[in-house]
Design an enzyme around this catalytic site. Sequence first.
Site, short mmCIF file in Angstrom:
data_model
loop_
_atom_site.label_atom_id
_atom_site.label_comp_id
_atom_site.label_asym_id
_atom_site.label_seq_id
_atom_site.Cartn_x
_atom_site.Cartn_y
_atom_site.Cartn_z
N CYS A 1 0.88 -1.21 0.09
CA CYS A 1 -0.19 -0.02 0.04
C CYS A 1 0.65 1.19 -0.02
O CYS A 1 1.47 1.57 -0.88
CB CYS A 1 -0.87 -0.12 1.15
SG CYS A 1 -2.34 1.03 1.00
N HIS B 1 -3.59 -5.69 1.17
CA HIS B 1 -2.84 -5.94 2.42
C HIS B 1 -2.63 -7.42 2.83
O HIS B 1 -3.75 -7.73 3.75
CB HIS B 1 -3.55 -4.96 3.47
CG HIS B 1 -3.35 -3.63 3.77
ND1 HIS B 1 -2.46 -2.81 4.22
CD2 HIS B 1 -4.14 -2.49 3.00
CE1 HIS B 1 -2.52 -1.76 4.02
NE2 HIS B 1 -3.76 -1.58 3.11
N GLU C 1 -1.01 -8.27 5.13
CA GLU C 1 -0.77 -8.70 6.65
C GLU C 1 -2.36 -8.59 7.09
O GLU C 1 -2.41 -8.82 8.59
CB GLU C 1 0.16 -7.50 7.11
CG GLU C 1 -0.34 -6.06 7.47
CD GLU C 1 -0.68 -5.33 6.03
OE1 GLU C 1 -0.66 -6.11 5.03
OE2 GLU C 1 -0.99 -4.25 6.29
#
Lengths: 759, 229, 79, 79
Positions: B86, B203, B205
């Site tokens: 990002c 994302h 994560e």
Amino acid sequence: MSANGELGSRTVRETIPIPPEVYREMGLNDEEYRRVVAVLGRHPTYTELGMYAVMWSEHCGYKFSRPILKLFRKYREAIEGSGLENAGLIDIGGGFGIAMKMESHNHPSAVEPFQGAATGVGGILRDIFTMGARPIACLNSLRFGNLDDPRNRYLFEHVVGGIAFYGNCVGVPTVGGEVYFDDCYSGNPLVNVLSVGLVRLDEVAFARACGPGNPVMLVGSRTGRDGIHGATFASVELGPDSESRRPNVQIGDPFTEKCLIEATLEALKTGYIVGIQDMGAAGITCSTCETAAKAGTGMRIDVRKVPLREKSMTPYEIMLSESQERMLAIVQKGHENDVARIFTKWGLNASIIGEVTDDGLVHVYDGDELVAQVPAKSLAEEAPTYELDTEEPDYLRRVQDYDLSHIHEPDDYNEVLLKLLGSPTIASKEWVYEQYDHMVQTNTVVLPGSDAAVVRIRGTKKAIAITTDCNGRYCYLDPYLGAQIAVAEAARNLACCGAKPMAVTDCLNFGNPEKPEVFWQFRKCVEGMAEACEFFEAPVVSGNVSFYNETPDAVIYPTPVVGMLGLIEDVEKRCTSEFKREGEIIALICGWSTNDESRCDLNSLGGSEYLKIVHGLAVGKPPALLMEKEKRVHRAVLKAIDELLLSSAHDCSEGGLATALAEGCIMGDVGAKISLIANCGPAAALFAETQSRVVVSLPIEKLSRLREIAEEEQVQITVLGKTGGDKLEIKVNDEPVISVKIKDLSEAWRGSIPSAMEK
Amino acid sequence: MKFGVIQFPGSNCDQDAYFAVRDILQQPVDYVWHQESNLSKYDCLILPGGFSYGDYLRTGAIARFSPVMSAVQEFADRGGLVIGICNGFQILCEAHLLPGALLPNNTLRFRCKYLHVRVENDSSSFTHLCHRGQVLRIPIAHHSGCYYCEPDVLKELENKDRILLRYCDRDGNVTEESNPNGSISNIAGVLNEHGNVAGMMPHPERAVESLLGSEDGVIILRSIVERIS
Amino acid sequence: MPKANVYVTLKPSLLDAQGKVVQGALEKLGFTNVSAVRIGKYIQIELEGNSNLEQQVDEMCRKLLANPVIEDYRFEIER
Amino acid sequence: MPKANVYVTLKPSLLDAQGKVVQGALEKLGFTNVSAVRIGKYIQIELEGNSNLEQQVDEMCRKLLANPVIEDYRFEIER
Ligand SMILES: Nc1ncnc2c1ncn2[C@@H]1O[C@H](COP(=O)(O)OP(=O)(O)O)[C@@H](O)[C@H]1O
Ligand SMILES: [Mg+2]
């Protein structure tokens, strides 16, 4: 101040009477001015006058609302005891606490929606991290006028944009909220923002200026001329000249706020900060006098030490500036540099502007000259309070006694359902929450769209659930009952997620309190809310009051927004509202027994979205509520979730049972076949907003255990039908009334707000 | 192996990345302050999401000049693995460690949602545990994720198998409707020439536990671990 | 075809967070002689017709392009 | 004090989504004679000293203020 702390002058230069038009313009009345003179034993300086005007405004001083707010138990206890904190603190076990507060930014958002809403987020976050709590979630409760009006679309678009701009950048997930649309909010949008933070209970920071001799540090942004007299602005009606008051608008800098959060939490960990207070309304004035008053100390500051953004600001301007992203920290003497170093590392200013004294006075110097010297307590705690008159409004009988018997059944129930689903108040708010980063911090375990947001507490099995609720129309039709329903609905929403209510924060939005009818609404709402919060064991721990939400053309509905926090002990046992799969039983858990159904108001359409959308009426009595019955429903739902019986749970609220069923289908992308037995017309069976009801789905083999629980908790279980197919089909007393493809329901529900905003 | 998560002022997914590595991958990991210049102890650097320097002027434009970025450049030149997620992707593009640029979404709004991406390259250090065409469900959260590069660069990316991920529907079809931000050719992630620097808007994560709605992000993070060990 | 160039700037008294950050970055890049940076918008509008353009563009600015609460604007028209 | 006005614009080959939306909004407001809108940045820089300003500002633009992949820039210096 010279290096050894000796000051040029020790008393304020001779003062002269302030002309009435000057103090009135600042918002003080004649009596209040006399009081200032009595407190000081002389006439105030211009700077002092400004400090009193802003601290004694309704926004900061709660001069009208304080007597009524004492109906909230914890508020009363705090006022009579050790004082109010920036946010309420709730012990959730395991050594952790949750700081929670909600705040309004209605007036700034009405004139500059983007920055108004953005700085609202910034302000509420500072209330949380000033307690040493890391903000872990935000919610927002919004009200706008009809989206057919371009001005309302503009406000909606920019308020949401402002919240997104600020909240996303600071990295606090905006996990939930609510949006209502009604003409009464045209020109008076409501922007209420709630934030919660996580703190170890042994690390809570306090807003106390302890230890005379300790240095006072201003950290964060530089000070400019922003928002001078913002608090006063929030304490008058919006009028045609509101536009010209616009310099009151502040600009937010979420990047600085993000650094301020990290720096503050890091600095608090050193243990060298003895007290800390955010700066919101009334800026340096408020934070100096409040921290001193709370600690029973005084403070000496020099405005020349304040880092300025603009040249040649007067002491008056510096003391009243509402520049954002600033905090006041009282630091252990000798450790100034340890603290300053942390703020500098994060690129922030940290300047010593004075020190704590032991004389109970706030002394403000402009270099050598003493420009203000006032008792801290007189500013912070001794704002005059007023017992305002109340009077039941005329409209009340008229709307409550409205004869609903002539409301005829609609020709086409499908059309009504689609219309209700497309009503912006009911429609999907995806357009809103997609603009918010609701996942950052990776703790959001129930995403927006369900009855409440669920955020896990990392490193434990626990999670918290949070919701905001208030149906302003109910409160307009019956303020006492409406406020109770807001609390009941909040608790019900939490129950549907599997959470037990713990605490409430509120935002009380009303019109001009100096009008007896408005103040009557206010008092009734607080009475209802206070009682309901005690009943549901979720005491009010913090809140905010916003008056004067009216224009010459319209007063808002009384809108006492409830923000409720609940606790889930085991995050694995949480529940969401959408149907999960085909072939499951759909049942209604209901607090009312069949006997109650003879009560004439139970199936009433009073106050419903149906009456509003289909008949253009805001009349009748809000749906009945018996809190004991309501609570039983919560207990039954919680038990069923705890025993892992339920696949879904969704409360019935605006739009009634049919809407709740449709939402379960749409979000789960599965159809349902439903059969209702009713002793009323189909419209009421489908769309009445009867309280204390929860739609659940479950595998058939779990039904018998659910029935046992219902028996234990004395609630009714009615099997309504089954999930399956690609349509929602509903029969009422064996008569087919609804049959719509889920795809079409979904389009009406999902498409409504985006297409309104495309206009 | 050791991970470093770089912290710029305004980063806000640094902790999420840190927790994913520490708790899910169970690998050693440090935060690396943006003024650090020695990165020799790391095997993989993560440039996390967020709003470095408020994303003022252009996303990633100012973070690019942080002292740590020259060290990151050297680290990458020596073949170290670098992944920008990002805002990290935006910074890597601004720093010319990756080609192209990220423009504001064509919707002009921030978008946060779960969506699907298709794995286009299944041999890279970041995706070798996936198979080509595999559909991953991973969230996005950005205001400026519209990937753009010049036509000749795009051709190069295609020919050299440097497109890592593309936005797609749940069945893996790369369609216009599944493109959330107007990215050229639905690109969601790319590789540098040597294949050791990756950038992606989604994302991973955030998709590391079923509790959070998906575990598909773990496949990407674990690919890195397996490649290095 | 006539063209309007519109310049929208934040009112001078308001915090320009963006400008401040850019100024800091320029300083770090070694441009030590920068004493202030303010960032605004530059809007280019292609117009048709020729009459009343000043008045029209002024109206565009007031109604949409600038937010009078926080911004100032000015424009010039190239014919 | 000298001042630089910098104009950063999106390359003409790129779609300017924001410009498109503003154009649509202007049309809805009744400005039917707008044939294109492009939105860029207007950066005002206050400088100290007087030597080499052109070269310096150009360097600021190349290094930081504009991204050559997507943007063009021009500037003028007022002394
Ligand atoms: N409606 C309310 N219900 C309960 N507590 C309230 C209410 N309004 C204000 N309070 C409490 O009064 C205190 C002062 O509120 P406020 O002036 O809004 O705080 P701040 O200055 O920190 O923003 C806080 O502790 C707040 O929680
Ligand atoms: Mg506070």
